[in-house]
Design an enzyme around this catalytic site. Structure first.
Site, PDB file in Angstrom:
ATOM      1  N   ALA A  14      -3.510   3.007   8.025  1.00 38.97           N
ATOM      2  CA  ALA A  14      -3.122   1.653   8.457  1.00 38.97           C
ATOM      3  C   ALA A  14      -3.952   1.170   9.643  1.00 38.97           C
ATOM      4  CB  ALA A  14      -1.637   1.625   8.770  1.00 38.97           C
ATOM      5  N   ARG A  15      -3.543   1.532  10.845  1.00 43.76           N
ATOM      6  CA  ARG A  15      -4.277   1.160  12.041  1.00 43.76           C
ATOM      7  C   ARG A  15      -4.142   2.249  13.095  1.00 43.76           C
ATOM      8  NH1 ARG A  15      -6.644  -1.804   9.327  1.00 43.76           N
ATOM      9  NH2 ARG A  15      -6.874  -4.061   9.452  1.00 43.76           N
ATOM     10  N   GLU A  34     -12.171   1.723  17.380  1.00 42.94           N
ATOM     11  CA  GLU A  34     -13.216   2.004  16.384  1.00 42.94           C
ATOM     12  C   GLU A  34     -14.525   1.357  16.815  1.00 42.94           C
ATOM     13  OE1 GLU A  34     -11.872   0.734  12.527  1.00 42.94           O
ATOM     14  OE2 GLU A  34     -10.106   1.987  12.649  1.00 42.94           O
ATOM     15  N   ASP A  63      -8.252   7.521   8.645  1.00 40.28           N
ATOM     16  CA  ASP A  63      -9.292   6.563   8.249  1.00 40.28           C
ATOM     17  C   ASP A  63      -9.440   5.469   9.302  1.00 40.28           C
ATOM     18  OD1 ASP A  63     -11.212   5.483   6.386  1.00 40.28           O
ATOM     19  OD2 ASP A  63      -9.750   3.942   5.840  1.00 40.28           O
ATOM     20  N   GLY A 114     -10.902   2.253   3.898  1.00 41.39           N
ATOM     21  CA  GLY A 114      -9.771   1.817   3.069  1.00 41.39           C
ATOM     22  C   GLY A 114     -10.129   0.882   1.923  1.00 41.39           C
ATOM     23  N   SER A 115     -10.755  -0.228   2.242  1.00 44.89           N
ATOM     24  CA  SER A 115     -10.996  -1.232   1.200  1.00 44.89           C
ATOM     25  C   SER A 115     -12.431  -1.197   0.672  1.00 44.89           C
ATOM     26  CB  SER A 115     -10.699  -2.622   1.776  1.00 44.89           C
ATOM     27  OG  SER A 115     -11.548  -2.885   2.873  1.00 44.89           O
ATOM     28  N   ILE A 162       0.845  -1.207   0.000  1.00 40.92           N
ATOM     29  CA  ILE A 162       0.000   0.000   0.000  1.00 40.92           C
ATOM     30  C   ILE A 162       0.878   1.254   0.000  1.00 40.92           C
ATOM     31  CG2 ILE A 162      -1.736   1.290   1.342  1.00 40.92           C
ATOM     32  CD1 ILE A 162      -2.783  -1.553   2.247  1.00 40.92           C
ATOM     33  N   HIS A 221     -13.069   4.346   8.411  1.00 39.21           N
ATOM     34  CA  HIS A 221     -12.385   3.102   7.965  1.00 39.21           C
ATOM     35  C   HIS A 221     -12.918   2.609   6.616  1.00 39.21           C
ATOM     36  CE1 HIS A 221      -9.923  -0.523   9.559  1.00 39.21           C
ATOM     37  NE2 HIS A 221      -9.836  -0.438   8.234  1.00 39.21           N
TER      38      HIS A 221
HETATM   39  C1  DGY Z   1      -7.544  -4.148   6.069  1.00 45.94           C
HETATM   40  O1  DGY Z   1      -7.808  -5.071   5.304  1.00 45.94           O
HETATM   41  O2  DGY Z   1      -6.715  -4.285   6.956  1.00 45.94           O
HETATM   42  C2  DGY Z   1      -8.272  -2.864   5.854  1.00 45.94           C
HETATM   43  O3  DGY Z   1      -8.038  -1.973   6.871  1.00 45.94           O
HETATM   44  C3  DGY Z   1      -9.737  -3.135   5.710  1.00 45.94           C
HETATM   45  O4  DGY Z   1     -10.401  -1.983   5.303  1.00 45.94           O
END
Ligand code: DGY
Length: 317
Positions: A235-236, A265, A260, A285-286, A156, A283
């Site tokens: 990321a986290r 959370e 994000d 991201g995906s 990423i 969140h």
């Molecule tokens: C992941 O896959 O770790 C992403 O944060 C999901 O959105």
């Protein structure tokens, strides 16, 4: 047929796929299962398809039935699972790499743009129709020529670097090891965090959450950033000490943040909610149809591969 528990709803086509391969227990109401509910629901199951909302800590893993042999996480990150505890119980853990790289990098870029170009303030003003154009109205930070520090140059991070470079940003990164020239694509490597932060006009956090990275961005390390830096995190949340970052925002050491992901959370620190320079997303991201489909299919395939071969290429423990 193997029996699996799928703790959260998947997109319809993916649930259909799962039910062709396994005897699958679905969570029809997409209820957020407690740890004891996961233990209860997994009785008689051979595997569990977990999501990042399932906290699979050692205590939970130790109470899973002996029949459970795989935790297939519907995410690339696996900070929600205690890998060692799973290993001790002979349970393999898998993730869904690659398929979400592009979607997550897109959000990584959105965070950079949103934070630098004051999108939160702009959206609020536009919605309230209370703005008046002027030469200095909502002036933000231009990306062209700005140094982007990428913390964690995995898939990423590399994708974000590539897009950011096309926007004229100058890329720096810190990783455990230097990448090959081909992967680096002209980015400058820093072998320690302090050096990376000191050149990061904009920071993009892309590294996995682990014991080593928890609270890596904290009261002390924030001071290494140039004054007026922008901090983004795709990321986290565990990687950031929230109080320290909010304090840095308040005293303008940090110009803006783009986030994000969060600790605890969905209950993010209220300091971000109140701050006009915080560009915050839930969140995402995906979160595209293509990516969530590919992720769920991969999480299903990981279980299938494991039961067919005894191992899985996406094993992480
Ligand atoms: C992941 O896959 O770790 C992403 O944060 C999901 O959105």
């Amino acid at each position: 047929m193997k029996r699996i528990l799928i703790t959260r709803r998947l997109l319809k086509s993916c649930e259909e796929k799962a039910s062709k391969i396994f005897e699958a227990n679905f969570n029809d109401n997409d209820e957020l299962y407690s740890q004891s509910k996961v233990i209860e629901m997994s009785q008689g199951c051979d595997g569990i398809l977990t999501s990042l909302t399932d906290k699979m800590d050692a205590e939970t893993i130790n109470k899973l039935p002996d029949s459970v042999k795989i935790l297939s996480n519907f995410a690339v990150g696996f900070g929600n699972i205690d890998l060692e505890a799973a290993k001790k119980r002979g349970i393999i853990v898998t993730n869904t790499p690659d398929v979400l790289t592009d979607a997550t990098a897109e959000i990584g870029i959105l965070l950079i743009l949103g934070a630098c170009r004051r999108a939160s303030e702009g959206i609020e003003s536009a919605r309230e129709s209370n703005w008046k154009w002027s030469a200095d109205y909502l002036i933000g930070k231009q990306l062209t020529g700005t140094r982007l520090g990428i913390l964690g140059m995995g898939r990423i991070g590399q994708r974000i670097a590539k897009i950011a470079k096309s926007l004229g940003m100058i890329i720096h990164y810190h990783n455990r090891s230097k990448l090959s020239d081909e992967k680096e694509q002209g980015a400058t490597y820093h072998d320690n965090l302090k050096d990376l932060l000191s050149v990061s006009d904009v920071l993009s956090i892309c590294c996995p959450a682990s014991k080593e990275t928890v609270d890596m961005i904290n009261k002390e390390t924030i001071e290494y950033l140039p004054k007026g830096a922008v901090v983004t995190n795709v990321a986290r949340g565990d990687i950031v000490e929230d109080e320290a970052l909010i304090d840095a925002l308040n005293r303008r050491k940090v110009y803006a943040v783009g986030l994000d992901v969060y600790k605890n959370e969905p209950n993010l620190n209220s300091g971000y909610l109140k701050h006009k320079s915080a560009f915050i997303l839930p969140h995402l991201g995906s979160a595209t149809k293509e990516t969530r489909t590919a992720m769920a299919n991969l999480a299903i395939d990981n279980i299938d591969e494991f039961f067919k071969t005894g191992s899985c290429k996406n094993k992480v423990n």
